[in-house]
Design a protein around this motif. Structure first.
Motif, short mmCIF file in Angstrom:
data_model
loop_
_atom_site.label_atom_id
_atom_site.label_comp_id
_atom_site.label_asym_id
_atom_site.label_seq_id
_atom_site.Cartn_x
_atom_site.Cartn_y
_atom_site.Cartn_z
N PHE A 162 0.81 -1.21 0.00
CA PHE A 162 0.00 0.00 0.00
C PHE A 162 0.85 1.26 0.00
O PHE A 162 0.51 2.25 -0.66
CB PHE A 162 -0.94 -0.01 1.21
N ARG A 169 -0.55 1.77 -5.13
CA ARG A 169 -1.03 3.14 -4.82
C ARG A 169 -1.94 3.66 -5.92
O ARG A 169 -2.96 4.28 -5.64
CB ARG A 169 0.16 4.07 -4.60
N TYR A 172 -5.96 2.74 -5.94
CA TYR A 172 -6.99 3.28 -5.06
C TYR A 172 -7.25 4.75 -5.34
O TYR A 172 -6.37 5.60 -5.20
CB TYR A 172 -6.58 3.11 -3.60
N TRP A 175 -7.07 6.71 -1.91
CA TRP A 175 -5.86 6.23 -1.24
C TRP A 175 -5.64 6.95 0.09
O TRP A 175 -5.31 6.32 1.10
CB TRP A 175 -4.65 6.41 -2.14
N ALA A 179 -5.24 5.20 3.59
CA ALA A 179 -3.92 5.25 4.21
C ALA A 179 -4.03 5.55 5.70
O ALA A 179 -3.32 4.96 6.53
CB ALA A 179 -3.05 6.30 3.52
#
Length: 291
Positions: A162, A169, A172, A175, A179
């Protein structure tokens, strides 16, 4: 790994006297939140004892003290649980190599029983992929070998992917939101397993390799990871939206089964497309990967 003192100071800095109705009489303050003495008074402990707690010099903290600190610091249930985990850690020392993880037969049977268009992934305590079905592989890490979870040395690490893998990355669209959840849950996990040497190494590796992770880790947020929407721009299926739901495993409480359900009919069609066995003969692509 985070210490009890670091967490207490982080939360103390976030509570202002005005938040709890404490008068300051206009005096200048050199701290952003509560002073140690103020927090100690509100929690009903001595200033010296609280200072030792924050400095890591006190050996123990009773449940009553922890409850009082959680109340004054306005911790939610997850943050309060993290506080207790860190307090228990203060009596331990050193890191140790954890045992190899294996998914329980019952969770693998459940993985087998899911529809092939229902993505599902079995995750270990550090976010390593222990098993997945074809749709789970396709939606989360299509660019990695399907059989990678079979080998403990090659198992994909979701936190590592991720934050350190550009392809992941780019997958998404939300993201930044995800995160924060990843970091908050990793912090919660670190409090639960303070002696896990592999977990400590993973956090160190991602901190060094990702400035975004380092910044979020410094914020000190802690949260559980149970359900949230994921908006994807998938390289094969295009734009789709799913919600992940975490199912905890009573037989192996360190492990989670993440199941992804579509948020609209177009996403459901995309999942069926991803699960279609087009490249491998027979039923090979429909069979969940097991260790």
């Amino acid at each position: 790994m985070e210490s009890l003192g670091t967490f207490l100071k982080n939360r103390r800095d976030r509570i202002t006297p005005a938040d709890i109705g404490l008068r300051t009489y206009g005096s200048s303050r050199r701290v952003p939140g509560l002073r140690r003495e103020e927090l100690a008074q509100l929690a009903g402990v001595s200033a010296g004892y609280y200072t030792r707690l924050e400095q890591g010099l006190a050996e123990t903290a009773s449940e009553q003290v922890l409850d009082s600190l959680a109340r004054v610091l306005r911790l939610d249930d997850v943050e309060a649980a993290h506080l207790r985990n860190l307090a228990r850690r203060s009596t331990r020392s050193g890191l140790s190599e954890p045992p190899e993880e294996h998914p329980h037969d019952r969770v693998l049977a459940l993985l087998d029983a899911l529809d092939e268009a229902t993505p599902a992934v079995v995750l270990g305590r550090r976010g390593d992929v222990l098993a997945w079905n074809r749709a789970g592989h396709a939606i989360t890490a299509e660019h990695l070998p399907f059989d990678a979870p079979r080998d403990p040395d090659r198992r994909p690490s979701v936190p590592r992917l991720f934050f350190l893998d550009p392809l992941t990355r780019d997958l998404y669209r939300n993201w930044s939101e995800l995160a924060e959840i990843h970091v908050g849950y990793l912090r919660l996990t670190a409090g639960r397993y303070p002696d896990d040497a592999r977990l400590a190494a993973l956090i160190g590796e991602i901190t060094m390799g990702s400035s975004a992770f380092a910044s979020l880790w410094a914020d000190g947020e802690v949260m559980d990871c149970t359900a949230a929407p994921m908006h994807l721009q998938h390289p094969t299926a295009g734009a789709l939206s799913v919600t992940y739901q975490v199912w905890l495993q009573p037989d192996s409480p360190d492990h989670r089964l993440e199941v992804y359900t579509p948020n609209d009919s177009g996403s459901a069609d995309a999942l069926r497309l991803l699960a279609r066995p087009e490249e491998a003969p027979g039923d090979a692509r429909r069979t969940p990967v097991r260790p």
